[in-house]
Design an enzyme around this catalytic site. Structure first.
Site, mmCIF file in Angstrom:
data_model
loop_
_atom_site.group_PDB
_atom_site.id
_atom_site.type_symbol
_atom_site.label_atom_id
_atom_site.label_comp_id
_atom_site.label_asym_id
_atom_site.label_seq_id
_atom_site.Cartn_x
_atom_site.Cartn_y
_atom_site.Cartn_z
ATOM 1 N N LYS A 1 -11.222 -1.929 18.781
ATOM 2 C CA LYS A 1 -9.781 -2.317 18.882
ATOM 3 C C LYS A 1 -9.691 -2.593 20.739
ATOM 4 O O LYS A 1 -8.677 -3.297 20.755
ATOM 5 C CB LYS A 1 -8.881 -1.714 18.491
ATOM 6 N N LEU B 1 -2.526 -5.190 16.513
ATOM 7 C CA LEU B 1 -2.961 -4.124 17.721
ATOM 8 C C LEU B 1 -3.925 -4.682 18.506
ATOM 9 O O LEU B 1 -3.810 -4.704 19.808
ATOM 10 C CB LEU B 1 -3.492 -2.977 16.873
ATOM 11 N N ASP C 1 -4.805 -6.167 5.138
ATOM 12 C CA ASP C 1 -5.901 -6.815 5.915
ATOM 13 C C ASP C 1 -5.642 -8.112 5.440
ATOM 14 O O ASP C 1 -6.063 -9.269 6.200
ATOM 15 C CB ASP C 1 -7.227 -6.321 5.721
ATOM 16 N N ASN D 1 1.045 -1.113 -0.204
ATOM 17 C CA ASN D 1 0.001 0.111 0.028
ATOM 18 C C ASN D 1 0.823 1.147 0.113
ATOM 19 O O ASN D 1 2.096 1.182 -0.168
ATOM 20 C CB ASN D 1 -0.914 -0.017 1.161
ATOM 21 N N LYS E 1 -13.597 2.826 15.961
ATOM 22 C CA LYS E 1 -12.650 1.843 15.630
ATOM 23 C C LYS E 1 -11.877 1.727 17.023
ATOM 24 O O LYS E 1 -11.255 0.730 17.515
ATOM 25 C CB LYS E 1 -11.636 2.587 14.554
ATOM 26 N N PHE F 1 -3.545 3.649 15.234
ATOM 27 C CA PHE F 1 -3.680 4.814 14.022
ATOM 28 C C PHE F 1 -4.738 4.252 13.379
ATOM 29 O O PHE F 1 -5.379 3.297 13.119
ATOM 30 C CB PHE F 1 -2.787 4.887 13.254
ATOM 31 N N PRO G 1 -3.584 -11.707 10.928
ATOM 32 C CA PRO G 1 -3.904 -11.318 12.302
ATOM 33 C C PRO G 1 -3.925 -9.806 12.502
ATOM 34 O O PRO G 1 -3.150 -9.220 11.771
ATOM 35 C CB PRO G 1 -2.967 -11.901 13.067
ATOM 36 N N ASP G 2 -4.774 -9.609 13.458
ATOM 37 C CA ASP G 2 -4.723 -8.185 13.809
ATOM 38 C C ASP G 2 -3.695 -7.802 14.996
ATOM 39 O O ASP G 2 -4.010 -8.079 16.072
ATOM 40 C CB ASP G 2 -6.234 -7.494 14.455
HETATM 41 O O1 C5P Z 1 -8.752 -1.950 11.355
HETATM 42 P P1 C5P Z 1 -7.728 -1.164 10.842
HETATM 43 O O2 C5P Z 1 -6.638 -1.718 9.839
HETATM 44 O O3 C5P Z 1 -8.292 0.250 9.927
HETATM 45 O O4 C5P Z 1 -7.224 -0.394 12.191
HETATM 46 C C1 C5P Z 1 -5.767 0.301 12.203
HETATM 47 C C2 C5P Z 1 -4.930 0.202 13.424
HETATM 48 O O5 C5P Z 1 -4.711 -1.348 13.501
HETATM 49 C C3 C5P Z 1 -3.514 0.700 12.746
HETATM 50 O O6 C5P Z 1 -3.032 1.095 14.022
HETATM 51 C C4 C5P Z 1 -2.775 -0.399 12.607
HETATM 52 O O7 C5P Z 1 -1.494 -0.310 12.628
HETATM 53 C C5 C5P Z 1 -3.384 -1.647 13.305
HETATM 54 N N1 C5P Z 1 -3.387 -2.837 12.470
HETATM 55 C C6 C5P Z 1 -2.567 -3.947 13.079
HETATM 56 N N2 C5P Z 1 -2.903 -5.053 12.412
HETATM 57 C C7 C5P Z 1 -3.604 -5.256 11.338
HETATM 58 C C8 C5P Z 1 -4.373 -4.184 11.029
HETATM 59 C C9 C5P Z 1 -4.358 -3.059 11.684
HETATM 60 O O8 C5P Z 1 -1.973 -3.719 14.225
HETATM 61 N N3 C5P Z 1 -3.620 -6.566 10.875
#
Ligand code: C5P
Length: 408
Positions: A348, A312, A281, A212, A344, A330, A309-310
């Site tokens: 989170k 944060l 994502d 990106n 958000k 962020f 995996p997320d």
């Molecule tokens: O859900 P979204 O991608 O919009 O969330 C953005 C925040 O979550 C940012 O702080 C980003 O660094 C973090 N993030 C993460 N892991 C992911 C997706 C987002 O840590 N897989």
């Protein structure tokens, strides 16, 4: 950015080959907006001339304690009275000895002893490795630390004498960063902080991938601001072309999974975690080990996606009873930031979220951000990313000091 606008710096040179770097340092200070008054020891004039330093600083250079150009003949007093800092670079073994013992046998050493208490003394040692490691030097260096003198470096590497090891003076651009940092409040002293930054790169095959437009500029600015505030900073970075802020430990990763693994390996030791990275994502579930070829019938490859995996949210869920790590996220949205940002933060499960409009920030040097916390939102008006990063660090430090559990 003119980081040193309005600052008056006395640049002292003692004798050493690294005097050639002091010329560039002088230029870097003036380019950053500082006015520079150069003072040289007699030994320094054997390595570089006062003419060069005068030309670069735009001011007459002082070398002599008995300089008749100073109307009251007290250069050792006058030169530092309106200074914001004295920087001795290079600082030789012998000059360290003089500082440790309060010697006053030339203009520069007398000036250092006579400086007002509020004027910081910052030194950049430069010497042969054996001279640096000599117990007498180390005793003197410890004395300077005890006396509140700031010591930058030295670095390790090849030396002018042909030997290798600790003793090289830091590079001019590193010293510039250190001097700029010395003017910042140490609001995160003693804190460990981990920051993710940049894009991720999800491979399709060995030569292609999905990424990106994140440049990493905001994450790197946050890392620099945190270091300036006295924190020990680990920066987990996707592929970017930015230089690492001085004193920051960078771990390079490519994919979201690698970023996840690098973060999880060390996040439990951190006081603060700031997720600035634009993490993909999805990744390609069926990435190919070999380069994909075009299909003769013109059909596109059958790529399958699976969710990453997320990072944060996973870290936020691990926050311990003491509130570590304090998590900051962020959000880059394209519209309706105030609503999406607040949602958000809740989703989170984090105490602080920084919202911005994605296409107004990616790759730009400045930005506008909105901070969301449990009390609502605050707008930080448009500014360059380092200024915003410093404001963010200051906001985080206020919040963690209010956090009663965190303080324990
Ligand atoms: O859900 P979204 O991608 O919009 O969330 C953005 C925040 O979550 C940012 O702080 C980003 O660094 C973090 N993030 C993460 N892991 C992911 C997706 C987002 O840590 N897989």
């Amino acid at each position: 950015m003119m980081e040193l606008t309005g600052k008056k710096i006395v640049l002292g040179l003692s004798g050493g080959v690294a005097c050639y770097k002091a010329a560039e340092l002088c230029r870097a200070f003036t380019k950053a907006g500082a006015s520079v008054q150069v003072v040289m020891t007699e030994a320094a004039t054997h390595f570089i001339t006062a003419v060069t330093m005068q030309a670069l600083s735009g001011r007459q250079v002082y070398t002599d304690q008995w300089d008749p150009r100073v109307s009251n003949n007290m250069a050792h007093i006058d030169v530092t009275r309106d200074a914001d800092a004295i920087v001795v670079a290079p600082c030789s073994t012998d000059f360290i000895r003089k500082l440790a013992h309060g010697a006053c046998d030339d203009l520069l050493s007398t000036m250092c002893v006579a400086r007002p208490r509020h004027v910081p003394l910052l030194i950049a040692p430069a010497m042969n490795v054996e001279m640096w490691q000599n117990p007498a030097t180390q005793r003197n260096v410890q004395q300077l630390r005890d006396d509140g003198i700031t010591i930058f470096g030295p670095a390790a590497g090849d030396q002018a004498c042909g030997e290798v090891g600790l003793g090289r003076m830091l590079e001019p651009e590193q010293l510039l960063e250190e001097v700029i940092a010395s003017f910042q409040q140490k609001v995160l002293a003693g804190k460990r902080i981990m920051i993710t930054a940049g894009p991720t790169f999800e491979p399709i095959d060995p030569v292609r991938g999905i990424t990106n437009l994140s440049s990493g500029k905001m994450g790197y600015a946050v890392a620099r601001a945190a270091r300036e505030a006295g924190a020990e900073v680990t920066l987990v970075s996707g592929p970017v072309t930015l230089p690492v802020p001085f004193g920051v430990q960078r771990i390079n990763v490519q994919s979201a999974q690698q970023m996840f693994d690098a973060v999880m390996a060390d996040v439990d030791h951190q006081h603060i975690f700031i997720a600035v990275a634009a993490v993909a994502d999805w990744r390609i579930a069926n990435a190919s080990e070999q380069k994909l070829k075009k299909n003769p019938d013109g059909t596109a490859p059958d790529l399958k996606f699976e969710q990453n995996p997320d990072i944060l949210a996973t870290v936020a869920a691990r926050t311990n009873l003491a509130g570590h790590p304090y998590c900051v996220g962020f959000a880059a949205e394209s519209e309706n930031l105030v609503k999406f940002g607040a949602d958000k933060r809740e989703k989170k499960g984090i105490p602080l979220l920084v919202g911005n409009i994605g296409h107004h920030t990616f790759g730009q040097d400045d930005n506008t951000i909105i901070l969301f916390d449990e009390n609502g939102h605050t707008i930080l008006p448009r500014a360059d990313k380092l200024t915003l990063a410093r404001q963010l660090i200051s906001e985080i430090s206020k919040r963690i000091s209010q956090h009663s559990l965190f303080a324990k």
